[in-house]
Design an enzyme around this catalytic site. Structure first.
Site, PDB file in Angstrom:
ATOM      1  N   LEU A 158      20.338   9.146 -19.539  1.00  0.00           N
ATOM      2  CA  LEU A 158      20.631  10.214 -18.581  1.00  0.00           C
ATOM      3  C   LEU A 158      21.326   9.705 -17.325  1.00  0.00           C
ATOM      4  CD1 LEU A 158      19.882  13.342 -18.540  1.00  0.00           C
ATOM      5  CD2 LEU A 158      18.111  12.701 -16.897  1.00  0.00           C
ATOM      6  N   ARG A 159      20.984   8.494 -16.895  1.00  0.00           N
ATOM      7  CA  ARG A 159      21.519   7.950 -15.647  1.00  0.00           C
ATOM      8  C   ARG A 159      22.816   7.182 -15.845  1.00  0.00           C
ATOM      9  NH1 ARG A 159      16.014   7.902 -15.301  1.00  0.00           N
ATOM     10  NH2 ARG A 159      15.101   8.734 -13.365  1.00  0.00           N
TER      11      ARG A 159
ATOM     12  N   SER B 103      17.574   7.343 -25.273  1.00  0.00           N
ATOM     13  CA  SER B 103      17.131   8.469 -24.457  1.00  0.00           C
ATOM     14  C   SER B 103      18.068   9.659 -24.644  1.00  0.00           C
ATOM     15  CB  SER B 103      17.024   8.025 -23.001  1.00  0.00           C
ATOM     16  OG  SER B 103      16.403   9.006 -22.204  1.00  0.00           O
TER      17      SER B 103
ATOM     18  N   GLU C  34       8.038   8.760 -22.645  1.00  0.00           N
ATOM     19  CA  GLU C  34       7.952   8.258 -24.015  1.00  0.00           C
ATOM     20  C   GLU C  34       6.934   9.040 -24.838  1.00  0.00           C
ATOM     21  OE1 GLU C  34       9.985   5.360 -26.458  1.00  0.00           O
ATOM     22  OE2 GLU C  34      10.289   6.484 -24.603  1.00  0.00           O
TER      23      GLU C  34
ATOM     24  N   THR D 100       8.994  11.661 -26.404  1.00  0.00           N
ATOM     25  CA  THR D 100       9.883  11.224 -27.479  1.00  0.00           C
ATOM     26  C   THR D 100       9.082  10.840 -28.715  1.00  0.00           C
ATOM     27  OG1 THR D 100      10.001   8.868 -26.868  1.00  0.00           O
ATOM     28  CG2 THR D 100      11.503  10.364 -25.746  1.00  0.00           C
TER      29      THR D 100
ATOM     30  N   HIS E  11       9.483   4.128 -21.941  1.00  0.00           N
ATOM     31  CA  HIS E  11      10.862   4.605 -21.921  1.00  0.00           C
ATOM     32  C   HIS E  11      11.719   3.685 -21.058  1.00  0.00           C
ATOM     33  CE1 HIS E  11      13.238   8.132 -23.123  1.00  0.00           C
ATOM     34  NE2 HIS E  11      13.874   8.062 -21.952  1.00  0.00           N
TER      35      HIS E  11
ATOM     36  N   TRP F 211      14.681   0.107 -21.008  1.00  0.00           N
ATOM     37  CA  TRP F 211      15.756  -0.590 -21.716  1.00  0.00           C
ATOM     38  C   TRP F 211      15.301  -1.775 -22.569  1.00  0.00           C
ATOM     39  CZ3 TRP F 211      20.499   0.889 -22.908  1.00  0.00           C
ATOM     40  CH2 TRP F 211      21.056   1.962 -22.207  1.00  0.00           C
TER      41      TRP F 211
END
Length: 308
Positions: free
Chosen positions: A65-66, A148, A255, A258, A285, A287
Site C-alpha cells: 500500500l505504501r 499485501s 496479518e 490476511t 505483516h 517485509w
C-alpha cells in the site's frame, strides 16, 4: 520522434534509445536499469534486473500500500535482486501505485486532489509488456507476485491475463475484498495512506468492479495456473524483533485478516476442485516475511517459466 531514455547502473551511463519502431538490442545480461515507460498515467518509472543469460522470461513484483514514488520496496526492503541474480529471468519492478491496488480505477481520487486516473492493470498488461518487448522480454512467459496490496492484484492480473502470466503469488494479500465490512478496512487504510477514496476505485460496495477484482470470487479464472499463497498467522515471529513493539502490534492485526482471507481462498479452491500451495507461517505483516515467501516461491517461478 518518440524516444526512450534508458538509465543503466552499469558505469552510470545514460543512453538515448532508437525510435520505438526500430529494432533494439537487449540490455547486457545481469544489468540493472531504470526505465521511464510511457503510459496513460504519464511516464512510469520501472526498475529492471535483466535475466542473467539473456532469457526472455520475466517476473513482475508488486509493492504494498505504501509503494514509494522513487523505488520499488522489493529492491530496498528485501534481497529479491540477489535471490534471482543468477537466474535466467528478468525482474520487473514497477515504481509507484501508492494505494492503487494495481487496478484500473473509475476516476481520480476525489479526496486528495489526484489529477490522473490510476490505470495500473492496463499498464501492467498492455503498456509495460509492449515496451519491454523491445528489449527481448516475452509478453507471454511472465510471472507476477505481490505483497499485501499487491497480493490480490497479482492473482487478479494472472486470472484475467492468462496469455501473459504463467505463475502468480500472493504474500499476505487481502484475497477477498467483498467479504462483509472488509471494504471498510480498505477504506480506512487508503484514507490513512494518502487520503485516497475507495469509492473512486471500484465504486460503492455492490458495484460489479468489487467482485471482478476479488481473487476468491474469481478463483475459477486461475484453474491450472501454478499459484503460491503465503500468509503469517498474526503472531510475532523471529523476523519481527527489529521492528519494535508498536509496528509489531499493527502488523499482527493486519496479518490476522490476511490469514482469514488465505483460508477462504483455499476453501474456495477446494470447492472448485482446484489446488494451490497455501502456507501459513509464524509471523506478521512485514517485509522480512515477504522476502522469505519469495525465496520459497523462487523454484516454482523458475519451473513455471522454464527459466533455470
Amino acid at each position: 520522434m518518440a524516444t526512450a531514455v534508458l538509465m543503466s547502473s552499469l558505469g552510470g551511463a545514460v543512453a538515448t534509445a532508437a525510435p520505438i519502431h526500430a529494432p533494439i538490442l537487449r540490455a547486457p545480461a545481469r544489468g540493472f536499469s531504470e526505465l521511464s515507460v510511457p503510459s496513460s498515467m504519464g511516464p512510469i518509472k520501472v526498475q529492471v534486473q535483466w535475466a542473467a543469460r539473456g532469457g526472455s522470461a520475466a517476473l513482475y513484483l508488486l509493492d504494498g500500500l505504501r509503494a514509494p514514488a522513487d523505488h520499488s520496496q522489493w529492491t530496498t526492503d528485501t534481497d529479491a535482486l540477489a535471490q534471482f541474480a543468477d537466474d535466467n529471468v528478468t525482474l520487473v519492478l514497477p515504481v509507484g501505485g501508492h494505494s492503487s491496488f494495481y487496478t484500473d480505477w473509475y476516476q481520480p481520487s476525489s479526496t486528495n486532489g489526484q489529477e490522473t486516473t490510476y490505470k495500473w492493470e492496463t499498464f501492467l498488461t498492455q503498456e509495460l509488456p509492449a515496451y519491454l518487448q523491445r528489449f527481448g522480454v516475452s509478453r507471454t512467459n511472465d510471472a507476477v507476485v505481490g505483497a499485501s496490496m499487491g497480493g490480490n492484484a497479482a492473482l487478479i492480473l494472472a486470472g484475467y491475463h492468462r496469455n501473459q502470466f504463467k505463475f502468480a503469488g500472493s504474500f499476505s494479500g487481502f484475497l477477498h475484498p467483498t467479504f462483509p465490512l472488509w471494504n471498510e478496512a480498505m477504506r480506512a487504510a487508503m484514507r490513512d495512506e494518502g487520503n485516497f477514496n475507495v469509492d473512486d476505485m471500484w465504486g460503492p460496495v455492490g458495484d460489479p468492479a468489487w467482485s471482478r477484482n476479488d481473487a476468491t470470487e474469481q478463483a475459477e479464472l486461475l484453474r491450472g495456473l501454478p499459484i503460491y499463497v503465503s500468509t503469517g498467522n498474526g503472531l510475532p515471529g523471529p523476523l519481527d524483533v527489529p521492528f519494535g513493539v508498536g509496528n509489531t502490534v499493527n502488523a499482527m492485526g493486519l496479518e490476522s485478516m490476511t490469514t482469514i482471507a488465505a483460508q477462504m481462498f483455499r476453501d474456495r479452491l477446494a470447492e472448485l476442485g482446484m489446488t494451490a500451495r497455501v502456507d501459513t507461517v509464524d509471523g506478521t505483516h512485514t517485509w522480512p516475511y515477504w522476502q522469505q515467501a519469495l525465496a520459497t516461491a523462487r523454484p516454482m517461478i523458475l519451473d513455471a517459466l522454464g527459466a533455470h
